[in-house]
Design an enzyme around this catalytic site. Sequence first.
Site, PDB file in Angstrom:
ATOM      1  N   LYS A 212      23.635  21.676  29.619  1.00 46.08           N
ATOM      2  CA  LYS A 212      24.350  20.925  28.446  1.00 46.08           C
ATOM      3  C   LYS A 212      23.400  20.012  27.848  1.00 46.08           C
ATOM      4  CE  LYS A 212      28.733  18.400  27.906  1.00 46.08           C
ATOM      5  NZ  LYS A 212      29.362  19.330  26.904  1.00 46.08           N
ATOM      6  N   GLU A 245      31.962  31.303  22.557  1.00 38.95           N
ATOM      7  CA  GLU A 245      32.674  30.047  22.724  1.00 38.95           C
ATOM      8  C   GLU A 245      32.761  29.687  21.319  1.00 38.95           C
ATOM      9  OE1 GLU A 245      30.007  27.517  24.912  1.00 38.95           O
ATOM     10  OE2 GLU A 245      28.305  28.169  23.701  1.00 38.95           O
TER      11      GLU A 245
END
Length: 361
Positions: A212, A245
């Site tokens: 992330k 995603e």
Amino acid sequence: GEMAVGRMCRALRGSYGRLWRAQRGIFVRRFAQNSKICVLNDSKSIADRMATYTPEAVSKGVLSMYSSSLDAIITEQSMMSIPLDDHGFHRGHAVFDTCNVHNGQVYGLDMHIDRLLLSASMARIEPGRFSKTFLKEIILQTIAASGKADGVGVRFWMTSGRGDFYITPKNCSNGANFYVVVHEKWGKANEATVKEVVVSTPLKPKLLANMKSNNYMINALTAMEAEDDGGYLGMQIDSDGYLQEASISCVAIVEEDNVLRTPKFDMILASTTVQRSLELGESLVSEGMIRSIEQTNIKIDQVYEAKEVILLGGHSVVAVGQVNDILIGDGKRGPVCKALQELQEQDMSNPEMIDPIPDIK
């Protein structure tokens, strides 16, 4: 004839060129003479200017901030800033994570700090003094300083440090920096549905997708392309047509065989919302609402033909009523999405998943 025309064209180009250069010179001189930029060199003038230019969305929506550069929590919005020489800013060498505050409790903090530290390891950021225990203490105290105990979001970043503008952090002698921001939370009503679109924005490389990182350029472009076409977050597929995603969310589908499916984490972020939803969703299998749960490859055509399409991210569960021009089911929130929303809301009070907000007044 042709020679005369050629001479005329060259003359015109010369005349227009001289005119353009003359006008440009006038413009440059006017800018230099009439547009003097303010120079600030005292703290009061700087503070006044920062207060004047703070966007309203920040002054009303951002509640508190911790900065390791100051080793302090700040509640004056105009003073909330990141140093220009921080490598997280000028090189994007940073990782981040988030958590939610609900009814006086902080939800899922442990798993989000664990992911932050995993991302930091992948990004070769050495946490130094920022142990998991210390990070949790900083985050909880920053939330407490916000003065709100419900309906706020929390974001926190770890950067490789500050001190220069070199490409690597080898000269950042003080090590990693850590920042926390507490802000008003946004979201969709549970019963609301959104339209999604499949975008052409390319996927991140595996390394950046699995951590992330602070580099969300691809995510932002994905969402912008979706908005251009009337979509919400945008869905990405790989070169073989497999679903990956959304820009800031993962995607799950319920097919006609009553199996809840979501993509593997191979080329996308390991979503804490998906992981928790899959764990909670086992109760739906026991109740017979769904037959099973799978993490597997999903072709985009399966999304178009699904009974339900669900976005999972930020510990929110959102129903998708339409993908491109194709209606999903009847276009309304389906029973599995509703059940997952209820399970997620109940989990917000799960003693194993929450930390109390301390009293620091």
